[in-house]
Motif scaffolding. Sequence first.
Motif, PDB file in Angstrom:
ATOM      1  N   MET A   1       6.286  30.458  56.468  1.00 52.70           N
ATOM      2  CA  MET A   1       5.134  29.680  56.033  1.00 52.70           C
ATOM      3  C   MET A   1       4.722  30.153  54.644  1.00 52.70           C
ATOM      4  N   ARG A   2       4.407  29.219  53.776  1.00 53.71           N
ATOM      5  CA  ARG A   2       4.067  29.439  52.367  1.00 53.71           C
ATOM      6  C   ARG A   2       5.220  30.072  51.585  1.00 53.71           C
ATOM      7  N   GLN A   3       6.461  29.750  52.004  1.00 51.01           N
ATOM      8  CA  GLN A   3       7.616  30.291  51.277  1.00 51.01           C
ATOM      9  C   GLN A   3       7.692  29.726  49.864  1.00 51.01           C
TER      10      GLN A   3
ATOM     11  N   GLY B   1       5.960  28.880  46.601  1.00 51.22           N
ATOM     12  CA  GLY B   1       4.716  29.067  45.873  1.00 51.22           C
ATOM     13  C   GLY B   1       4.448  30.479  45.405  1.00 51.22           C
ATOM     14  N   ARG B   2       3.217  30.857  45.612  1.00 49.52           N
ATOM     15  CA  ARG B   2       2.588  31.970  44.911  1.00 49.52           C
ATOM     16  C   ARG B   2       3.311  33.313  44.854  1.00 49.52           C
ATOM     17  N   SER B   3       4.259  33.606  45.787  1.00 49.89           N
ATOM     18  CA  SER B   3       4.942  34.899  45.705  1.00 49.89           C
ATOM     19  C   SER B   3       6.148  34.835  44.773  1.00 49.89           C
TER      20      SER B   3
ATOM     21  N   GLU C   1       9.046  32.422  39.373  1.00 53.95           N
ATOM     22  CA  GLU C   1       9.373  31.133  38.737  1.00 53.95           C
ATOM     23  C   GLU C   1       8.230  30.146  38.968  1.00 53.95           C
ATOM     24  N   TYR C   2       7.665  30.192  40.176  1.00 52.09           N
ATOM     25  CA  TYR C   2       6.552  29.303  40.507  1.00 52.09           C
ATOM     26  C   TYR C   2       5.311  29.687  39.706  1.00 52.09           C
ATOM     27  N   ARG C   3       5.060  30.987  39.609  1.00 48.24           N
ATOM     28  CA  ARG C   3       3.853  31.425  38.878  1.00 48.24           C
ATOM     29  C   ARG C   3       3.909  30.996  37.413  1.00 48.24           C
TER      30      ARG C   3
ATOM     31  N   LEU D   1       7.701  21.152  52.528  1.00 50.44           N
ATOM     32  CA  LEU D   1       7.252  20.441  51.339  1.00 50.44           C
ATOM     33  C   LEU D   1       6.090  21.166  50.666  1.00 50.44           C
ATOM     34  N   TYR D   2       6.174  21.328  49.360  1.00 49.45           N
ATOM     35  CA  TYR D   2       5.093  21.957  48.609  1.00 49.45           C
ATOM     36  C   TYR D   2       3.969  20.936  48.381  1.00 49.45           C
ATOM     37  N   LYS D   3       2.896  21.111  49.078  1.00 46.72           N
ATOM     38  CA  LYS D   3       1.666  20.325  48.934  1.00 46.72           C
ATOM     39  C   LYS D   3       0.644  21.031  49.792  1.00 46.72           C
ATOM     40  N   ASP D   4      -0.582  20.564  49.831  1.00 48.87           N
ATOM     41  CA  ASP D   4      -1.617  21.228  50.621  1.00 48.87           C
ATOM     42  C   ASP D   4      -2.030  20.337  51.784  1.00 48.87           C
ATOM     43  N   ILE D   5      -2.690  20.935  52.802  1.00 51.60           N
ATOM     44  CA  ILE D   5      -3.204  20.093  53.888  1.00 51.60           C
ATOM     45  C   ILE D   5      -4.288  19.133  53.379  1.00 51.60           C
TER      46      ILE D   5
ATOM     47  N   GLY E   1       8.011  18.263  57.134  1.00 52.43           N
ATOM     48  CA  GLY E   1       6.794  17.638  56.616  1.00 52.43           C
ATOM     49  C   GLY E   1       5.622  18.233  57.382  1.00 52.43           C
ATOM     50  N   PHE E   2       4.410  17.996  56.938  1.00 53.69           N
ATOM     51  CA  PHE E   2       3.289  18.552  57.707  1.00 53.69           C
ATOM     52  C   PHE E   2       1.988  17.814  57.455  1.00 53.69           C
ATOM     53  N   THR E   3       1.040  18.110  58.333  1.00 53.03           N
ATOM     54  CA  THR E   3      -0.326  17.618  58.174  1.00 53.03           C
ATOM     55  C   THR E   3      -1.277  18.700  58.686  1.00 53.03           C
TER      56      THR E   3
ATOM     57  N   SER F   1     -13.234  21.010  59.381  1.00 54.09           N
ATOM     58  CA  SER F   1     -13.990  22.221  59.024  1.00 54.09           C
ATOM     59  C   SER F   1     -14.271  22.248  57.519  1.00 54.09           C
ATOM     60  N   TYR F   2     -13.295  21.873  56.697  1.00 55.88           N
ATOM     61  CA  TYR F   2     -13.543  21.825  55.244  1.00 55.88           C
ATOM     62  C   TYR F   2     -14.504  20.692  54.897  1.00 55.88           C
ATOM     63  N   MET F   3     -14.347  19.559  55.587  1.00 55.07           N
ATOM     64  CA  MET F   3     -15.170  18.380  55.267  1.00 55.07           C
ATOM     65  C   MET F   3     -16.635  18.595  55.643  1.00 55.07           C
TER      66      MET F   3
ATOM     67  N   VAL G   1       2.206  20.733  62.517  1.00 54.47           N
ATOM     68  CA  VAL G   1       0.780  20.416  62.465  1.00 54.47           C
ATOM     69  C   VAL G   1       0.024  21.738  62.343  1.00 54.47           C
ATOM     70  N   PHE G   2      -0.677  21.894  61.215  1.00 53.03           N
ATOM     71  CA  PHE G   2      -1.432  23.127  60.978  1.00 53.03           C
ATOM     72  C   PHE G   2      -2.857  22.956  61.494  1.00 53.03           C
ATOM     73  N   ASP G   3      -3.154  23.606  62.643  1.00 54.78           N
ATOM     74  CA  ASP G   3      -4.562  23.663  63.056  1.00 54.78           C
ATOM     75  C   ASP G   3      -5.014  25.105  62.813  1.00 54.78           C
ATOM     76  N   SER G   4      -4.937  25.506  61.562  1.00 57.03           N
ATOM     77  CA  SER G   4      -5.081  26.915  61.190  1.00 57.03           C
ATOM     78  C   SER G   4      -6.332  27.578  61.751  1.00 57.03           C
ATOM     79  N   TRP G   5      -7.442  26.851  61.785  1.00 54.42           N
ATOM     80  CA  TRP G   5      -8.716  27.534  62.128  1.00 54.42           C
ATOM     81  C   TRP G   5      -9.264  27.198  63.502  1.00 54.42           C
TER      82      TRP G   5
ATOM     83  N   GLY H   1       3.749  35.349  61.003  1.00 55.10           N
ATOM     84  CA  GLY H   1       2.616  34.936  61.825  1.00 55.10           C
ATOM     85  C   GLY H   1       1.592  34.146  61.035  1.00 55.10           C
ATOM     86  N   HIS H   2       1.731  34.109  59.705  1.00 56.43           N
ATOM     87  CA  HIS H   2       0.934  33.256  58.819  1.00 56.43           C
ATOM     88  C   HIS H   2       1.625  33.282  57.458  1.00 56.43           C
ATOM     89  N   GLY H   3       0.982  32.695  56.443  1.00 54.06           N
ATOM     90  CA  GLY H   3       1.665  32.519  55.167  1.00 54.06           C
ATOM     91  C   GLY H   3       1.989  33.796  54.398  1.00 54.06           C
TER      92      GLY H   3
HETATM   93  C1  LIG Z   1      -7.108  28.138  52.539  1.00 56.56           C
HETATM   94  C2  LIG Z   1      -6.571  27.207  51.496  1.00 56.56           C
HETATM   95  C3  LIG Z   1      -6.119  25.884  51.753  1.00 56.56           C
HETATM   96  N1  LIG Z   1      -5.702  25.380  50.570  1.00 56.56           N
HETATM   97  C4  LIG Z   1      -5.825  26.304  49.579  1.00 56.56           C
HETATM   98  C5  LIG Z   1      -6.408  27.455  50.143  1.00 56.56           C
HETATM   99  C6  LIG Z   1      -6.838  28.656  49.356  1.00 56.56           C
HETATM  100  C7  LIG Z   1      -6.153  29.912  49.627  1.00 56.56           C
HETATM  101  C8  LIG Z   1      -4.693  29.896  49.487  1.00 56.56           C
HETATM  102  O1  LIG Z   1      -4.200  29.697  48.371  1.00 56.56           O
HETATM  103  O2  LIG Z   1      -4.055  30.174  50.499  1.00 56.56           O
HETATM  104  C9  LIG Z   1      -5.436  26.098  48.183  1.00 56.56           C
HETATM  105  C10 LIG Z   1      -3.983  26.086  47.950  1.00 56.56           C
HETATM  106  N2  LIG Z   1      -2.970  25.710  48.821  1.00 56.56           N
HETATM  107  C11 LIG Z   1      -1.776  25.776  48.192  1.00 56.56           C
HETATM  108  C12 LIG Z   1      -2.013  26.168  46.844  1.00 56.56           C
HETATM  109  C13 LIG Z   1      -0.957  26.285  45.774  1.00 56.56           C
HETATM  110  C14 LIG Z   1      -0.691  27.625  45.325  1.00 56.56           C
HETATM  111  C15 LIG Z   1      -0.032  28.528  46.311  1.00 56.56           C
HETATM  112  O3  LIG Z   1       1.126  28.346  46.669  1.00 56.56           O
HETATM  113  O4  LIG Z   1      -0.722  29.450  46.680  1.00 56.56           O
HETATM  114  C16 LIG Z   1      -3.367  26.373  46.692  1.00 56.56           C
HETATM  115  C17 LIG Z   1      -4.110  26.855  45.477  1.00 56.56           C
HETATM  116  C18 LIG Z   1      -0.449  25.473  48.728  1.00 56.56           C
HETATM  117  C19 LIG Z   1      -0.231  25.228  50.165  1.00 56.56           C
HETATM  118  N3  LIG Z   1      -1.169  25.116  51.168  1.00 56.56           N
HETATM  119  C20 LIG Z   1      -0.527  24.840  52.343  1.00 56.56           C
HETATM  120  C21 LIG Z   1       0.864  24.742  52.085  1.00 56.56           C
HETATM  121  C22 LIG Z   1       1.922  24.304  53.093  1.00 56.56           C
HETATM  122  C23 LIG Z   1       2.274  25.185  54.166  1.00 56.56           C
HETATM  123  C24 LIG Z   1       3.437  26.100  53.932  1.00 56.56           C
HETATM  124  O5  LIG Z   1       3.998  26.145  52.816  1.00 56.56           O
HETATM  125  O6  LIG Z   1       3.811  26.798  54.884  1.00 56.56           O
HETATM  126  C25 LIG Z   1       1.054  24.990  50.729  1.00 56.56           C
HETATM  127  C26 LIG Z   1       2.346  25.013  49.959  1.00 56.56           C
HETATM  128  C27 LIG Z   1      -1.138  24.588  53.664  1.00 56.56           C
HETATM  129  C28 LIG Z   1      -2.550  24.917  53.890  1.00 56.56           C
HETATM  130  N4  LIG Z   1      -3.582  24.811  53.018  1.00 56.56           N
HETATM  131  C29 LIG Z   1      -4.778  25.177  53.635  1.00 56.56           C
HETATM  132  C30 LIG Z   1      -4.455  25.516  54.993  1.00 56.56           C
HETATM  133  C31 LIG Z   1      -5.454  25.954  56.017  1.00 56.56           C
HETATM  134  C32 LIG Z   1      -3.075  25.331  55.132  1.00 56.56           C
HETATM  135  C33 LIG Z   1      -2.262  25.488  56.376  1.00 56.56           C
HETATM  136  C34 LIG Z   1      -1.518  26.753  56.383  1.00 56.56           C
HETATM  137  C35 LIG Z   1      -2.342  27.999  56.522  1.00 56.56           C
HETATM  138  O7  LIG Z   1      -2.977  28.164  57.572  1.00 56.56           O
HETATM  139  O8  LIG Z   1      -2.360  28.784  55.569  1.00 56.56           O
HETATM  140  C36 LIG Z   1      -6.102  25.151  53.036  1.00 56.56           C
END
Ligand SMILES: Cc1c2[nH]c(c1CCC(=O)O)Cc1[nH]c(c(CCC(=O)O)c1C)Cc1[nH]c(c(CCC(=O)O)c1C)Cc1[nH]c(c(C)c1CCC(=O)O)C2
Length: 350
Positions: A27-29, A31-33, A36-38, A74-78, A142-144, A152-154, A205-209, A320-322
């Motif tokens: 999870m979160r493979q 991106g930020r670590s 090249e992405y940074r 897929l690189y995108k956010d929930i 893919g994910f949602t 919770s965010y809304m 399906v991410f029900d993270s919280w 166990g998490h990202g």
């Molecule tokens: C908490 C948070 C969210 N969104 C964000 C946060 C802030 C803290 C953070 O950077 O982790 C903002 C965010 N999310 C993502 C970015 C891009 C930069 C990066 O890779 O860190 C950024 C800046 C990518 C992402 N954000 C997410 C993915 C996809 C999941 C994956 O790659 O496994 C990516 C690429 C998914 C996401 N996004 C969020 C949740 C709860 C989840 C589900 C996974 C989890 O519980 O952590 C909300």
Amino acid sequence: MAEKKINDTFLKACRGEKTDYVPVWYMRQAGRSQPEYRAIKEKYSLFEITHQPELCAYVTRLPVEQYDVDAAILYKDIMTPLPAIGVNVEIKSGIGPVIDDPIRSMRDIEKLGEIDPESDVPYVLDTIKLLTEEQLTVPLIGFTGAPFTLASYMIEGGPSRNYNKTKAFMYSEPHAWFALMDKLAEMSITYVKAQIRAGAKAIQVFDSWVGALNVADYRTFIKPTMERIFSELKDENVPLIMFGVGASHLAKEWHDLPLDVVGLDWRLPVSEARSMGLTKTLQGNLDPAILLSPWEVIEERAKAILDQGMQQDGYIFNLGHGVFPQVNPESLKKLTSFVHDYSKKAKVSN
Ligand SMILES: Cc1c2[nH]c(c1CCC(=O)O)Cc1[nH]c(c(CCC(=O)O)c1C)Cc1[nH]c(c(CCC(=O)O)c1C)Cc1[nH]c(c(C)c1CCC(=O)O)C2
């Protein structure tokens, strides 16, 4: 265009079939670590990257090429689909997703619209097509976000520690709560179906919280919506994965749902989940903090988890998490290779 032949070890494991080795992704493979992405992130925001399919596909592909993982995510956010239904979300650096006009009443919920993925998020679908038709040799996940986590965010207006506002809304206005769950379920189903049509081969399906709720409240306020989501997605015939953090007490509830894979955070050992009667495929669950330790520690902990996971077919190695931003990519590369080699040897000697 004809799709490329892909390595289906991950998909087989999702379906509980025998595999030559234990598949792995993190999870979160993407991106930020990754350095090249940074470098890309210095120029572009998450929003800007996801709107450019070539660039977004590159970021999604990077960990597959560098770590040899068995699936891409897929690189995108929930939060990505939320603007389509009228939610003004901004990702603020160092904070996370922030919403300036949070949900306060039924009126706010009635104002929410519907998503039309082809016109609202064409860039997500274009990225999926590019990856699955031309680039990837492993399946794309893919994910949602799930309704509780999105809500919770809304409702809170941003990240929260205790979800007090969300819970207060749920307990005091159940009618409005279920209307919100319905809207978000509708959005997730439509959005996920479009991702599958575009080429996604599995859905998480991410029900993270949602672990913030007790079992009784989960059954009352969440489970019916999750039943609906997974039942409607079941017909799409791609594996469905559930994941949340701090939700060991809900693992059995998830297992009841019409889904294929239960994702575990690091709190519940895989062997204990099996003893609880979880017979479906399990995914997890190395504590992501372990990745900040020396290699000997990582290897020892990974081995212990693999010994439990390999007790039966239907096991996928993951964290166990990202992945934390501070993790050295070398550790992930070494870990992937260890999971593959160790499980190959064990499967041969079985
Ligand atoms: C908490 C948070 C969210 N969104 C964000 C946060 C802030 C803290 C953070 O950077 O982790 C903002 C965010 N999310 C993502 C970015 C891009 C930069 C990066 O890779 O860190 C950024 C800046 C990518 C992402 N954000 C997410 C993915 C996809 C999941 C994956 O790659 O496994 C990516 C690429 C998914 C996401 N996004 C969020 C949740 C709860 C989840 C589900 C996974 C989890 O519980 O952590 C909300």
